[in-house]
Write an enzyme that holds these catalytic residues in place. Structure first.
Site, PDB file in Angstrom:
ATOM      1  N   LYS A 178       0.882  -1.171   0.000  1.00 19.35           N
ATOM      2  CA  LYS A 178       0.000   0.000   0.000  1.00 19.35           C
ATOM      3  C   LYS A 178       0.924   1.226   0.000  1.00 19.35           C
ATOM      4  O   LYS A 178       1.443   1.630   1.027  1.00 19.35           O
ATOM      5  CB  LYS A 178      -0.860  -0.023   1.258  1.00 19.35           C
ATOM      6  N   GLY A 230       6.749   5.390   7.762  1.00 20.31           N
ATOM      7  CA  GLY A 230       5.908   6.580   7.767  1.00 20.31           C
ATOM      8  C   GLY A 230       6.055   7.347   9.062  1.00 20.31           C
ATOM      9  O   GLY A 230       7.075   7.231   9.760  1.00 20.31           O
ATOM     10  N   GLU A 252       9.458   1.817  10.659  1.00 18.92           N
ATOM     11  CA  GLU A 252      10.530   2.749  10.280  1.00 18.92           C
ATOM     12  C   GLU A 252       9.920   4.140  10.314  1.00 18.92           C
ATOM     13  O   GLU A 252       9.184   4.513   9.403  1.00 18.92           O
ATOM     14  CB  GLU A 252      11.050   2.424   8.868  1.00 18.92           C
ATOM     15  N   CYS A 286      13.942  10.727   6.271  1.00 18.95           N
ATOM     16  CA  CYS A 286      13.896  10.397   7.699  1.00 18.95           C
ATOM     17  C   CYS A 286      15.270  10.507   8.340  1.00 18.95           C
ATOM     18  O   CYS A 286      15.387  10.697   9.537  1.00 18.95           O
ATOM     19  CB  CYS A 286      13.353   8.988   7.865  1.00 18.95           C
ATOM     20  N   GLU A 387      10.301  16.515  14.177  1.00 21.76           N
ATOM     21  CA  GLU A 387      10.738  16.241  12.819  1.00 21.76           C
ATOM     22  C   GLU A 387       9.983  17.176  11.865  1.00 21.76           C
ATOM     23  O   GLU A 387       8.749  17.185  11.855  1.00 21.76           O
ATOM     24  CB  GLU A 387      10.430  14.792  12.450  1.00 21.76           C
TER      25      GLU A 387
HETATM   26  P1  NAD Z   1       2.130   8.726   7.147  1.00 14.74           P
HETATM   27  O1  NAD Z   1       2.270   7.951   8.421  1.00 14.74           O
HETATM   28  O2  NAD Z   1       1.117   9.806   7.120  1.00 14.74           O
HETATM   29  O3  NAD Z   1       1.720   7.734   5.959  1.00 14.74           O
HETATM   30  C1  NAD Z   1       2.548   6.659   5.558  1.00 14.74           C
HETATM   31  C2  NAD Z   1       1.701   5.577   4.922  1.00 14.74           C
HETATM   32  O4  NAD Z   1       0.881   4.970   5.907  1.00 14.74           O
HETATM   33  C3  NAD Z   1       0.758   6.073   3.845  1.00 14.74           C
HETATM   34  O5  NAD Z   1       0.685   5.078   2.843  1.00 14.74           O
HETATM   35  C4  NAD Z   1      -0.563   6.223   4.577  1.00 14.74           C
HETATM   36  O6  NAD Z   1      -1.696   6.133   3.745  1.00 14.74           O
HETATM   37  C5  NAD Z   1      -0.492   5.066   5.551  1.00 14.74           C
HETATM   38  N1  NAD Z   1      -1.198   5.264   6.809  1.00 14.74           N
HETATM   39  C6  NAD Z   1      -1.214   6.374   7.589  1.00 14.74           C
HETATM   40  N2  NAD Z   1      -1.930   6.142   8.712  1.00 14.74           N
HETATM   41  C7  NAD Z   1      -2.342   4.852   8.652  1.00 14.74           C
HETATM   42  C8  NAD Z   1      -3.124   4.018   9.533  1.00 14.74           C
HETATM   43  N3  NAD Z   1      -3.620   4.454  10.678  1.00 14.74           N
HETATM   44  N4  NAD Z   1      -3.329   2.747   9.156  1.00 14.74           N
HETATM   45  C9  NAD Z   1      -2.823   2.266   7.998  1.00 14.74           C
HETATM   46  N5  NAD Z   1      -2.120   3.012   7.121  1.00 14.74           N
HETATM   47  C10 NAD Z   1      -1.874   4.288   7.451  1.00 14.74           C
HETATM   48  O7  NAD Z   1       3.571   9.243   6.774  1.00 14.74           O
HETATM   49  P2  NAD Z   1       3.964  10.181   5.544  1.00 14.74           P
HETATM   50  O8  NAD Z   1       3.551  11.573   5.853  1.00 14.74           O
HETATM   51  O9  NAD Z   1       3.513   9.555   4.289  1.00 14.74           O
HETATM   52  O10 NAD Z   1       5.562  10.073   5.567  1.00 14.74           O
HETATM   53  C11 NAD Z   1       6.401  10.915   6.275  1.00 14.74           C
HETATM   54  C12 NAD Z   1       6.950  10.191   7.472  1.00 14.74           C
HETATM   55  O11 NAD Z   1       7.636   9.016   7.060  1.00 14.74           O
HETATM   56  C13 NAD Z   1       7.987  11.005   8.217  1.00 14.74           C
HETATM   57  O12 NAD Z   1       7.708  10.970   9.603  1.00 14.74           O
HETATM   58  C14 NAD Z   1       9.284  10.286   7.926  1.00 14.74           C
HETATM   59  O13 NAD Z   1      10.274  10.410   8.889  1.00 14.74           O
HETATM   60  C15 NAD Z   1       8.845   8.890   7.790  1.00 14.74           C
HETATM   61  N6  NAD Z   1       9.859   8.127   7.039  1.00 14.74           N
HETATM   62  C16 NAD Z   1      10.608   7.202   7.708  1.00 14.74           C
HETATM   63  C17 NAD Z   1      11.602   6.490   7.043  1.00 14.74           C
HETATM   64  C18 NAD Z   1      12.430   5.435   7.739  1.00 14.74           C
HETATM   65  O14 NAD Z   1      12.936   4.555   7.060  1.00 14.74           O
HETATM   66  N7  NAD Z   1      12.605   5.462   9.035  1.00 14.74           N
HETATM   67  C19 NAD Z   1      11.817   6.724   5.693  1.00 14.74           C
HETATM   68  C20 NAD Z   1      11.040   7.667   5.040  1.00 14.74           C
HETATM   69  C21 NAD Z   1      10.040   8.357   5.726  1.00 14.74           C
END
Ligand code: NAD
Length: 495
Positions: A178, A230, A252, A286, A387
């Site tokens: 997804k 995320g 992550e 990240c 962040e």
């Molecule tokens: P997000 O959590 O809003 O969304 C990420 C994904 O999860 C999306 O596909 C979203 O639709 C889904 N999602 C969100 N809430 C959900 C839930 N309750 N149940 C199921 N699916 C859900 O994050 P974002 O804004 O897309 O990404 C930015 C974040 O990602 C930043 O905090 C960044 O640090 C993090 N990130 C971490 C890494 C790592 O490897 N540690 C790498 C890249 C980004």
């Protein structure tokens, strides 16, 4: 195949399928904020169909394929990704505003990661375990978990997928992916490459949609593990929901990584490293080195050098090779970055450069933010604690190594960190004291397929890539065989 150009369906069981609800939404190009692709909104029934296609394929086919066969398909997929790196990079940059210099090299890195894990696929060895008693023989095997749910963020869809999928497939699992609703296109195009590489239908499935689709995947059950990249908010919600089904998760999440420059560093290289840490990928990574800790004796020298370099960064069309910084990936992210800049100003951090949106000339329709540097930041200000995920650097002075470590570790996060020093003793001493999953010494944002990637504290848990990444997708089965002819005491455990 997907329907009309730029209109994408769901990829389930090797077929391109329209969403049951008929609902679709546009994907916007953040350079001009125009819709450029139409994405399907998968509902619970679509997600359930994808999970059952993955399960069926796992049981009937994929877990029974030899490691050599899996490796062959994975290496073919790596070839195709290399062949299409330019096209895929262009698509990703159109979707999320990251510069093509970065996205194209990420495609090649993912190909490299596929090759690394393809090498594991036929080397998943068990072990014979010698027991106290010689009349029993014991061995343990490593087996795939089953169906893996992969949920990713928008900042680097294929690179994030590349941290998870190669290990999951090499281990013999099938997956339902997804991607983020803000940048789904390359994951769907990737599914076409999976098809072309000859993977059996159902090994890789892609369901697109907003948070509701992700929630349906997590709540619906039928998964043996969830691997999520995320935000902390998303990660917490997923972990809580997954617990109801006893589904294990890899998280992550975000970071607020300290990049520490000591007075004995090569200041020129350290300054470039600091720049790479925060302004590469527009800070939307990240592992961004968003807190720069600089020893006071070299503080002005570093700051001046950095400000001069930051002022010269070329913002522009992400698709042009000379562009150094692209856009924020979407409007909520753009607003979030600007609100942190405003808060830093209110808190009294000293603005050295940037500090606003960039909207002149060809940038006028894009979600551009100026490369921004705040000096004399105190580690308790929101700009240093939260962040931001944007091109905003907090520079913090320190006097001693001990003080640097205290500031560096005074954060809820623990993903990456950097040290700039020429002292061998200090490299090891400071590395061992940093509470982070990764430490870079005299470099920053360098990656390798072989090395474990992941964080501690609020940055999440579990590891990707490297040997550790492989183990995340395997489970152990122990087999104990009684070799003796003697009758046992049925009422006492045998030791
Ligand atoms: P997000 O959590 O809003 O969304 C990420 C994904 O999860 C999306 O596909 C979203 O639709 C889904 N999602 C969100 N809430 C959900 C839930 N309750 N149940 C199921 N699916 C859900 O994050 P974002 O804004 O897309 O990404 C930015 C974040 O990602 C930043 O905090 C960044 O640090 C993090 N990130 C971490 C890494 C790592 O490897 N540690 C790498 C890249 C980004």
């Amino acid at each position: 195949m997907a329907a009309a150009q730029n209109q994408y369906d769901l990829y389930i069981g090797g077929e391109w399928i329209a969403p049951s609800s008929g609902e679709r939404f546009p994907s916007l190009n953040p350079f001009n904020q125009k819709p450029w692709a139409s994405i399907a909104q998968a509902d619970e029934s679509d997600v359930a169909a994808a999970v059952s296609a993955a399960r069926e394929c796992f049981e009937s086919t994929w877990r029974k394929t030899s490691g050599l066969e899996r490796a062959g398909m994975m290496n073919r997929l790596a070839d195709l990704l290399e062949r299409d790196a330019e096209r895929m990079g262009t698509l990703e940059s159109t979707d999320n505003g990251k510069i093509v210099r970065e996205t194209r090299s990420q495609m090649k890195f993912v190909a490299r990661t596929f090759r690394f894990f393809a090498g594991y696929a036929d080397k998943i060895f068990g072990k014979v375990i010698p027991l106290d008693r010689r009349d029993h023989f014991d061995y343990a095997t490593m087996e795939p978990l089953g169906v893996i749910g992969i949920i990713t963020a928008w900042n680097s869809p294929i690179a994030l997928l590349g941290n998870k999928l190669p290990a999951a497939l090499a281990a013999g699992n099938t997956v339902v992916i997804k991607p983020s609703e803000h940048a789904s296109v390359t994951t769907l195009e990737f599914a076409r490459l999976v098809e072309e590489a000859g993977f059996p239908p159902g090994v890789v499935n892609v369901v697109t949609g907003d948070v509701r689709t992700g929630e349906a995947l997590v709540k619906g059950g039928g998964l043996d593990k969830i691997s999520f990249t995320g935000s902390g908010v998303g990660g917490r919600a997923i972990a809580a929901e997954a617990a109801r089904n006893l589904t294990p998760v890899i998280l992550e999440l975000g970071g607020k990584s300290p990049n520490i420059i000591f007075e004995d560093a090569d200041i020129g290289k350290a300054t470039v490293g600091a720049l790479a840490g925060i302004f590469a990928a527009t800070g939307q990574t990240c592992i961004a080195g968003s807190r720069l800790l600089v020893q006071r004796s070299v503080y002005d020298q570093v700051l001046n050098g950095l400000v001069e370099r930051a002022k010269g960064i070329k913002l522009g069309n992400p698709l042009e090779l000379e562009t150094e910084m692209g856009t924020a990936a979407n409007e909520p992210q753009f607003d979030r970055i600007l609100s942190f800049i405003a808060s830093a100003k209110e808190c009294g951090a000293k603005l050295m450069t940037g500090g606003d949106a960039a909207r002149q000339g060809e940038l006028k329709d894009g979600l551009f933010v100026q490369p921004t540097i705040f000096a004399d930041v105190s580690n308790d200000m929101p700009v240093a604690r939260e962040e931001i995920f944007g091109p905003v650097l907090s520079v913090i002075p320190f006097d001693t190594e001990e003080e640097a470590l205290t500031i560096a570790n005074d954060t809820n996060f623990g993903l990456a960190s950097g040290i700039w020093t020429q002292s061998l003793n200090r490299m090891h001493r400071v590395s061992s004291e940093l509470r982070a999953g990764m430490v870079w010494v005299n470099t920053y944002r360098a990656v390798a397929a072989q090395t474990p990637f992941g964080g501690v504290k609020d940055s999440g848990f579990g590891r990707e890539r490297g040997e550790e990444g492989m183990k995340e997708f395997l489970t152990t089965k122990n087999v104990m065989i009684n070799l003796s002819e003697a009758e046992r005491d049925p009422f006492a455990v045998q030791t």
